[in-house]
Design a protein around this motif. Structure first.
Motif, mmCIF file in Angstrom:
data_model
loop_
_atom_site.group_PDB
_atom_site.id
_atom_site.type_symbol
_atom_site.label_atom_id
_atom_site.label_comp_id
_atom_site.label_asym_id
_atom_site.label_seq_id
_atom_site.Cartn_x
_atom_site.Cartn_y
_atom_site.Cartn_z
ATOM 1 N N ALA A 35 76.888 -6.154 -88.767
ATOM 2 C CA ALA A 35 75.808 -5.568 -87.637
ATOM 3 C C ALA A 35 75.756 -4.185 -87.313
ATOM 4 C CB ALA A 35 77.350 -5.391 -86.816
ATOM 5 N N GLN A 36 76.346 -2.991 -88.136
ATOM 6 C CA GLN A 36 76.798 -1.786 -88.573
ATOM 7 C C GLN A 36 75.320 -1.338 -88.804
ATOM 8 O OE1 GLN A 36 78.684 0.733 -86.486
ATOM 9 N NE2 GLN A 36 80.212 -0.578 -86.523
ATOM 10 N N ALA A 37 74.785 -1.966 -89.755
ATOM 11 C CA ALA A 37 73.217 -1.900 -90.553
ATOM 12 C C ALA A 37 73.038 -2.522 -89.312
ATOM 13 C CB ALA A 37 73.321 -2.470 -92.203
ATOM 14 N N PHE A 38 72.542 -3.394 -89.365
ATOM 15 C CA PHE A 38 71.959 -3.517 -87.564
ATOM 16 C C PHE A 38 71.612 -2.524 -86.833
ATOM 17 C CE2 PHE A 38 70.590 -5.744 -83.489
ATOM 18 C CZ PHE A 38 69.476 -6.367 -84.343
ATOM 19 N N ILE A 39 72.445 -1.985 -86.216
ATOM 20 C CA ILE A 39 72.497 -0.973 -86.112
ATOM 21 C C ILE A 39 71.787 0.573 -86.141
ATOM 22 C CG2 ILE A 39 74.110 0.903 -84.339
ATOM 23 C CD1 ILE A 39 73.621 -2.499 -82.534
ATOM 24 N N ALA A 40 72.482 0.397 -87.419
ATOM 25 C CA ALA A 40 71.955 2.081 -87.862
ATOM 26 C C ALA A 40 70.089 1.613 -88.287
ATOM 27 C CB ALA A 40 72.957 1.875 -89.516
ATOM 28 N N LEU A 93 69.351 -6.233 -76.030
ATOM 29 C CA LEU A 93 69.511 -5.624 -74.814
ATOM 30 C C LEU A 93 69.910 -3.888 -74.906
ATOM 31 C CD1 LEU A 93 67.801 -3.669 -72.227
ATOM 32 C CD2 LEU A 93 70.532 -4.901 -70.791
ATOM 33 N N TYR A 94 69.853 -2.886 -75.539
ATOM 34 C CA TYR A 94 70.329 -1.376 -75.786
ATOM 35 C C TYR A 94 69.676 0.438 -74.878
ATOM 36 C CZ TYR A 94 66.608 -1.453 -79.874
ATOM 37 O OH TYR A 94 65.398 -1.372 -80.897
ATOM 38 N N ARG A 95 70.087 0.698 -74.930
ATOM 39 C CA ARG A 95 69.687 2.033 -74.470
ATOM 40 C C ARG A 95 69.834 2.683 -75.917
ATOM 41 N NH1 ARG A 95 72.051 6.601 -69.499
ATOM 42 N NH2 ARG A 95 70.407 7.836 -69.634
ATOM 43 N N ALA A 96 68.904 4.004 -76.227
ATOM 44 C CA ALA A 96 69.059 5.050 -77.185
ATOM 45 C C ALA A 96 67.775 5.959 -76.209
ATOM 46 C CB ALA A 96 68.195 4.793 -77.796
ATOM 47 N N ASP A 97 69.059 7.832 -76.022
ATOM 48 C CA ASP A 97 68.175 8.506 -75.066
ATOM 49 C C ASP A 97 68.127 7.497 -73.478
ATOM 50 O OD1 ASP A 97 68.687 10.713 -77.439
ATOM 51 O OD2 ASP A 97 66.212 10.338 -77.591
ATOM 52 N N ARG A 117 64.593 3.577 -86.569
ATOM 53 C CA ARG A 117 63.680 2.637 -85.685
ATOM 54 C C ARG A 117 63.237 3.984 -84.639
ATOM 55 N NH1 ARG A 117 61.894 -3.090 -84.620
ATOM 56 N NH2 ARG A 117 64.658 -3.340 -84.191
ATOM 57 N N ARG A 118 64.290 4.424 -83.786
ATOM 58 C CA ARG A 118 64.584 4.438 -82.232
ATOM 59 C C ARG A 118 64.131 5.652 -82.737
ATOM 60 N NH1 ARG A 118 61.182 0.229 -80.959
ATOM 61 N NH2 ARG A 118 62.193 -1.483 -81.174
ATOM 62 N N GLY A 119 64.629 6.567 -83.462
ATOM 63 C CA GLY A 119 64.948 7.692 -83.765
ATOM 64 C C GLY A 119 65.555 8.976 -82.545
ATOM 65 N N ALA A 120 66.484 7.416 -82.555
ATOM 66 C CA ALA A 120 68.034 7.611 -81.830
ATOM 67 C C ALA A 120 69.487 7.704 -81.989
ATOM 68 C CB ALA A 120 67.258 8.810 -80.239
ATOM 69 N N THR A 121 70.079 8.235 -81.259
ATOM 70 C CA THR A 121 71.705 7.097 -81.213
ATOM 71 C C THR A 121 71.653 6.474 -80.099
ATOM 72 O OG1 THR A 121 72.796 9.016 -81.710
ATOM 73 C CG2 THR A 121 73.883 7.475 -81.266
ATOM 74 N N ILE A 122 71.715 5.195 -80.402
ATOM 75 C CA ILE A 122 72.298 3.829 -79.418
ATOM 76 C C ILE A 122 73.718 3.719 -78.736
ATOM 77 C CG2 ILE A 122 72.826 1.018 -79.036
ATOM 78 C CD1 ILE A 122 70.662 0.666 -81.341
ATOM 79 N N THR A 123 73.062 4.736 -77.396
ATOM 80 C CA THR A 123 74.609 4.529 -76.497
ATOM 81 C C THR A 123 75.439 4.148 -75.153
ATOM 82 O OG1 THR A 123 73.248 5.844 -75.299
ATOM 83 C CG2 THR A 123 74.308 7.512 -76.459
ATOM 84 N N TRP A 124 74.377 2.625 -75.540
ATOM 85 C CA TRP A 124 75.117 1.429 -74.672
ATOM 86 C C TRP A 124 74.206 0.368 -75.554
ATOM 87 C CZ3 TRP A 124 72.426 -1.598 -71.193
ATOM 88 C CH2 TRP A 124 73.326 -2.154 -70.858
ATOM 89 N N ARG A 125 74.950 -0.859 -75.363
ATOM 90 C CA ARG A 125 74.402 -2.211 -75.649
ATOM 91 C C ARG A 125 74.206 -3.069 -74.841
ATOM 92 N NH1 ARG A 125 77.322 -0.595 -80.715
ATOM 93 N NH2 ARG A 125 78.716 -2.092 -81.830
ATOM 94 N N THR A 126 74.533 -4.379 -75.354
ATOM 95 C CA THR A 126 75.107 -5.832 -74.576
ATOM 96 C C THR A 126 74.413 -6.623 -75.447
ATOM 97 O OG1 THR A 126 75.785 -6.695 -72.483
ATOM 98 C CG2 THR A 126 73.675 -5.535 -72.340
ATOM 99 N N TYR A 127 74.250 -7.925 -75.043
ATOM 100 C CA TYR A 127 73.362 -9.629 -75.131
ATOM 101 C C TYR A 127 72.617 -9.000 -73.778
ATOM 102 C CZ TYR A 127 71.455 -13.258 -76.830
ATOM 103 O OH TYR A 127 70.390 -13.972 -77.780
ATOM 104 N N LYS A 148 73.183 7.484 -65.470
ATOM 105 C CA LYS A 148 73.105 8.593 -66.336
ATOM 106 C C LYS A 148 71.856 8.907 -66.862
ATOM 107 C CE LYS A 148 77.649 6.388 -68.702
ATOM 108 N NZ LYS A 148 78.244 5.700 -69.802
ATOM 109 N N THR A 149 71.819 10.086 -67.082
ATOM 110 C CA THR A 149 70.931 11.241 -67.855
ATOM 111 C C THR A 149 71.265 10.925 -69.152
ATOM 112 O OG1 THR A 149 71.634 13.288 -67.272
ATOM 113 C CG2 THR A 149 70.826 12.454 -65.508
ATOM 114 N N GLY A 150 70.315 11.292 -70.424
ATOM 115 C CA GLY A 150 70.095 11.502 -71.167
ATOM 116 C C GLY A 150 71.084 12.189 -72.056
ATOM 117 N N GLU A 151 71.745 13.797 -71.188
ATOM 118 C CA GLU A 151 72.818 14.014 -71.863
ATOM 119 C C GLU A 151 74.224 13.384 -71.179
ATOM 120 O OE1 GLU A 151 70.824 16.012 -69.106
ATOM 121 O OE2 GLU A 151 69.453 15.923 -70.429
ATOM 122 N N GLU A 152 74.764 12.359 -70.203
ATOM 123 C CA GLU A 152 75.291 11.909 -69.993
ATOM 124 C C GLU A 152 75.648 11.067 -71.082
ATOM 125 O OE1 GLU A 152 76.861 12.335 -65.728
ATOM 126 O OE2 GLU A 152 74.562 11.915 -65.410
ATOM 127 N N ALA A 153 74.395 10.196 -71.397
ATOM 128 C CA ALA A 153 74.783 9.155 -72.004
ATOM 129 C C ALA A 153 75.493 8.686 -73.098
ATOM 130 C CB ALA A 153 73.486 8.044 -72.153
#
Length: 157
Positions: A5-10, A43-47, A15-25, A152-157
């Protein structure tokens, strides 16, 4: 399993060039372009972008792969995204109505508000309408978290 799971997230973050700050299925997904994924999407959020993608599902019972009775259609991966700023509105609707929109039997503009009885007795999905008119449906495990992410805006996420 946790290492996978950690390798998948990394890999997704690279690929997205950003940290994933939230995720769900999302256990079910559909849209107004006649795309339905019965087994959902990740489903996940990056920036300030929400991404979603499905995965090939191998039917199994107690961890053992089951052979299909008829030839299986080839898997076609589905991926999509939308920007936080593109979200025009979001609301819960009955899954049966979302399915009608996804299959082209009902226009997204004709979807009525969910009633209190709908929310109690029917399976609900989140209807996300974008500024370009595109509509996505997600059967979320935690709607409240998703709504919080939309505020949330990008700075808050």
């Amino acid at each position: 399993m946790e290492d996978d799971a950690q390798a998948f997230i990394a890999e997704l973050e690279a690929r997205r060039g950003a940290t994933i700050t939230w995720r769900t299925y999302a256990t079910w997904y559909g849209n107004d372009r006649k795309i339905v994924r019965e087994f959902g999407v990740f489903l996940y959020r990056a920036d300030d972008t929400f991404y979603f993608e499905d995965f090939e599902r191998t039917p199994s019972l107690f961890g053992l792969a089951l052979k299909p009775r008829k030839p299986k259609e080839p898997f076609v991966k589905y991926e999509g995204s939308f920007q936080l700023a593109e979200v025009k509105s979001t609301r819960p609707i009955p899954k049966a109505i979302a399915m009608k929109v996804a299959l082209g039997d009902l226009a997204a503009t004709q979807v009525r508000e969910a009633t209190a009885l709908d929310k109690i007795f029917r399976q609900m999905v989140e209807m996300v309408v974008l500024t370009d008119g595109t509509v996505h449906f997600f059967e979320l495990m935690n709607r409240k978290q998703f709504i919080e992410e939309l505020t949330k805006t990008g700075e808050e996420a």
